[in-house]
Design a protein around this motif. Structure first.
Motif, mmCIF file in Angstrom:
data_model
loop_
_atom_site.group_PDB
_atom_site.id
_atom_site.type_symbol
_atom_site.label_atom_id
_atom_site.label_comp_id
_atom_site.label_asym_id
_atom_site.label_seq_id
_atom_site.Cartn_x
_atom_site.Cartn_y
_atom_site.Cartn_z
ATOM 1 N N UNK A 152 25.839 36.386 67.098
ATOM 2 C CA UNK A 152 26.345 37.676 66.608
ATOM 3 C C UNK A 152 27.767 37.928 67.097
ATOM 4 N N UNK A 153 28.048 37.595 68.350
ATOM 5 C CA UNK A 153 29.383 37.830 68.910
ATOM 6 C C UNK A 153 30.453 36.974 68.251
ATOM 7 N N UNK A 154 30.070 35.869 67.637
ATOM 8 C CA UNK A 154 31.029 34.986 66.998
ATOM 9 C C UNK A 154 31.388 35.417 65.572
ATOM 10 N N UNK A 155 30.671 36.407 65.059
ATOM 11 C CA UNK A 155 30.924 36.875 63.695
ATOM 12 C C UNK A 155 32.086 37.853 63.668
ATOM 13 N N UNK A 156 32.706 37.994 62.485
ATOM 14 C CA UNK A 156 33.737 39.009 62.301
ATOM 15 C C UNK A 156 33.079 40.385 62.246
ATOM 16 N N UNK A 157 33.909 41.426 62.294
ATOM 17 C CA UNK A 157 33.363 42.782 62.307
ATOM 18 C C UNK A 157 32.571 43.067 61.037
ATOM 19 N N UNK A 158 33.106 42.637 59.885
ATOM 20 C CA UNK A 158 32.407 42.879 58.618
ATOM 21 C C UNK A 158 31.064 42.164 58.589
ATOM 22 N N UNK A 159 31.038 40.917 59.072
ATOM 23 C CA UNK A 159 29.785 40.166 59.071
ATOM 24 C C UNK A 159 28.799 40.723 60.101
ATOM 25 N N UNK A 160 29.340 41.276 61.195
ATOM 26 C CA UNK A 160 28.452 41.927 62.162
ATOM 27 C C UNK A 160 27.777 43.148 61.530
ATOM 28 N N UNK A 161 28.555 43.886 60.768
ATOM 29 C CA UNK A 161 27.988 45.047 60.081
ATOM 30 C C UNK A 161 26.895 44.621 59.110
ATOM 31 N N UNK A 162 27.147 43.553 58.340
ATOM 32 C CA UNK A 162 26.146 43.049 57.399
ATOM 33 C C UNK A 162 24.891 42.593 58.129
ATOM 34 N N UNK A 163 25.085 41.932 59.290
ATOM 35 C CA UNK A 163 23.931 41.466 60.059
ATOM 36 C C UNK A 163 23.099 42.634 60.562
ATOM 37 N N UNK A 164 23.765 43.684 61.041
ATOM 38 C CA UNK A 164 23.033 44.867 61.502
ATOM 39 C C UNK A 164 22.285 45.547 60.361
ATOM 40 N N UNK A 165 22.897 45.555 59.173
ATOM 41 C CA UNK A 165 22.221 46.149 58.023
ATOM 42 C C UNK A 165 20.961 45.373 57.675
ATOM 43 N N UNK A 166 21.026 44.042 57.746
ATOM 44 C CA UNK A 166 19.846 43.223 57.462
ATOM 45 C C UNK A 166 18.750 43.482 58.489
ATOM 46 N N UNK A 167 19.146 43.643 59.757
ATOM 47 C CA UNK A 167 18.153 43.919 60.799
ATOM 48 C C UNK A 167 17.527 45.297 60.588
ATOM 49 N N UNK A 168 18.362 46.274 60.210
ATOM 50 C CA UNK A 168 17.843 47.624 59.950
ATOM 51 C C UNK A 168 16.831 47.599 58.815
ATOM 52 N N UNK A 169 17.138 46.828 57.740
ATOM 53 C CA UNK A 169 16.186 46.710 56.641
ATOM 54 C C UNK A 169 14.917 45.994 57.083
ATOM 55 N N UNK A 170 15.087 45.001 57.950
ATOM 56 C CA UNK A 170 13.918 44.261 58.437
ATOM 57 C C UNK A 170 13.003 45.182 59.236
ATOM 58 N N UNK A 171 13.594 45.992 60.089
ATOM 59 C CA UNK A 171 12.789 46.940 60.877
ATOM 60 C C UNK A 171 12.139 47.961 59.955
ATOM 61 N N UNK A 172 12.894 48.417 58.942
ATOM 62 C CA UNK A 172 12.379 49.447 58.050
ATOM 63 C C UNK A 172 11.174 48.969 57.265
ATOM 64 N N UNK A 173 11.239 47.750 56.728
ATOM 65 C CA UNK A 173 10.204 47.306 55.822
ATOM 66 C C UNK A 173 9.167 46.371 56.452
ATOM 67 N N UNK A 174 9.558 45.591 57.471
ATOM 68 C CA UNK A 174 8.631 44.626 58.049
ATOM 69 C C UNK A 174 7.955 45.131 59.320
ATOM 70 N N UNK A 175 8.588 46.072 59.997
ATOM 71 C CA UNK A 175 8.026 46.587 61.250
ATOM 72 C C UNK A 175 7.850 48.095 61.140
ATOM 73 N N UNK A 176 7.004 48.529 60.220
ATOM 74 C CA UNK A 176 6.876 49.952 59.930
ATOM 75 C C UNK A 176 6.307 50.743 61.112
ATOM 76 N N UNK A 177 5.547 50.086 61.968
ATOM 77 C CA UNK A 177 4.933 50.794 63.088
ATOM 78 C C UNK A 177 5.750 50.683 64.373
ATOM 79 N N UNK A 178 6.903 50.035 64.305
ATOM 80 C CA UNK A 178 7.711 49.836 65.507
ATOM 81 C C UNK A 178 8.461 51.115 65.881
#
Length: 479
Positions: free
Chosen positions: A367-393
């Motif tokens: 993650x630290x090796x990514x550019x700022x834009x790609x870091x933002x995209x990675x965080x968005x993917x993680x947020x979606x993963x938590x939202x839809x795959x870990x509903x009880x988390x």
């Protein structure tokens, strides 16, 4: 004469826009149904028979399809219980061209016929579809004319200072006989206290604390539909609405202009203007305004202290933007209402990244090796993963100052909270509304073609369509 081998089960649909007169023994819905039943009886030799279920919508607009009677009819069509829909006039089913075209497509898909007893046409032919389109266009045209007249009437009443309805402002009560706002003895004193406190304290947050300490709040309110709004304390946003509202000096605001109102003022114009000058001066002095922005974790971030959501905002000062999250309760009720207050987005993002890495949802080295834009995209993917795959988390995030937040999964069934079909329908309506002149010119061309093909005069065309000559002339005048 032999009996038809396949009976045609007909459903009668009736609608009335207002509920006025529905309590009568024989109302408009009964008259529509009686005319439809008579038409069905005349077609009995063709195997037409009426279903026993009543599909009536009294007091519902034809501008949309959110009607209980219509929805029951559509469900019975899907179940195969209805083969034909009979209405008194086309606009009883819908006054929206978009909604009607969708209903007609649904009828064709289910092999259901559609009949209007006062407007003879056959939807199986091209001329019949043209006639139907013209009739429905006129229904929509009529609805928009009524809407424009209503807006004009309400605007004229507003400029005369009349109270048009809605929630009664704090400090007033409604005189139902004259339909005029009159000062409430106790609440009027509370309003004067608020304005005096603003001038004395010269700080809205301090005023909010005084108001809450004094027990001043919004009383319980009962709506005409039976909904009860419970009593609650005044929020910061509502306090601003009170001290900015010109109703308290006996005036009303309409389209950013003030007009003399029928109600008696509670505070003097001098006090009100002094408060406005103070608020305007503080805004200019600070040189920044908080604005809501679309944050990455909007709807997923919650304050553990009070349970309110953390809202992403930014402040602009000296030409620079400062991004942070603010507790929604603090935003509404003042900073004294919650110990969390605000946190800088940079600080919080670091805490989230660290916590997600600890939970195995993020590879910190990559993650630290990514550019700022790609870091933002990675965080968005993680947020979606938590939202839809870990509903009880419920992932708790700790900051260096000891404040903790909840990173909670929250499923959103549709992007933006609106189903795709409804968004497309809304865009179609907006496009039609924006291009209204072109639309009605096309309608006028259709009418002229209808008159030419059938060799009809303007008066005869109006009679054939069941419309007034004035309406037809009004449309043709656009050419």
């Amino acid at each position: 004469m032999s009996e038809p081998s396949h009976p045609l089960y007909c459903a009668v649909y009736t609608r009335k826009s207002t509920s006025e007169g529905l309590e009568q023994d024989f109302n408009s819905l009964d008259a529509q149904r009686e005319a439809c039943l008579a038409y069905i009886s005349s077609q009995r030799g063709e195997g037409w028979t009426t279903v026993s279920e009543h599909y009536d919508d009294g007091g519902f607009t034809g501008a949309n399809t959110d009607r209980p009677g219509l929805q029951r009819l559509l469900e019975d069509i899907r179940a195969g219980k209805v083969n034909c829909v009979v209405v008194y006039k086309v606009d009883r089913l819908s006054r929206s061209l978009l909604d009607f075209s969708q209903l007609l497509e649904f009828f064709d898909k289910c092999q259901v016929s559609f009949v209007s007893v006062t407007q003879n046409f056959n939807t199986k032919t091209s001329m019949g579809r043209l006639t139907l389109n013209i009739l429905l266009s006129f229904a929509q045209f009529e609805r928009e004319i009524i809407s424009e007249r209503t807006r004009d009437k309400m605007g004229a009443s507003r400029m005369k200072g009349k109270f048009l309805g809605g929630l009664v402002p704090l400090g007033y009560q409604l005189d139902k006989e004259r339909h005029v706002l009159v000062p409430h003895p106790k609440q009027a004193e509370q309003i004067r206290f608020i304005f005096d406190s603003v001038l004395r304290e010269r700080n809205v947050s301090n005023v909010l604390s005084l108001v809450q300490a004094k027990g001043i709040g919004l009383p319980e309110r009962k709506c005409k539909n039976g909904v009860v709004w419970p009593a609650k304390p005044i929020s910061r946003a509502h306090l601003y609405r009170i001290i900015r509202n010109p109703v308290y000096i006996g005036k009303v605001r309409y389209k950013n202009k003030l007009y003399p109102g029928e109600q008696e003022g509670i505070v003097s114009e001098e006090v009100f203007q002094e408060v406005q000058n103070l608020l305007d001066a503080k805004r200019i002095k600070h040189g920044y305004r908080r604005k809501l922005i679309d944050g990455l974790l909007r709807g997923l971030l919650f304050c553990k202290a009070c349970g309110s959501k953390m809202v992403p905002t930014y402040g602009k000062k000296n030409g620079r933007k400062h991004f942070y999250y603010i507790c929604h309760k603090c935003q509404r009720e003042g900073y004294a209402s919650c110990p969390t207050k605000t946190v800088r987005q940079a600080e919080f993002n670091e805490a989230v990244i660290r916590r997600l890495s600890e939970r195995g949802l993020l590879n910190r080295v990559e993650f630290d090796q990514l550019s700022i834009d790609k870091q933002t995209s990675a965080l968005m993917e993680i947020a979606e993963k938590i939202t839809y795959a870990y509903q009880d988390e419920y992932i708790e995030v700790f900051l260096k100052n000891g404040v903790s937040f909840g990173f909670r999964a929250k499923v959103k069934p549709h992007i933006g909270g609106v189903p795709k079909r409804e968004r497309q329908a809304y865009k179609s309506r907006q496009k039609l509304k924006a291009d209204k002149t072109t639309y009605y010119k096309a309608l006028a061309l259709q009418i002229r073609e209808y008159m030419r093909v059938n060799n009809l005069s303007q008066k005869q065309c109006a009679q054939a369509l069941g419309l007034s000559s004035a309406r037809v002339s009004q449309i043709l005048a656009l050419l």
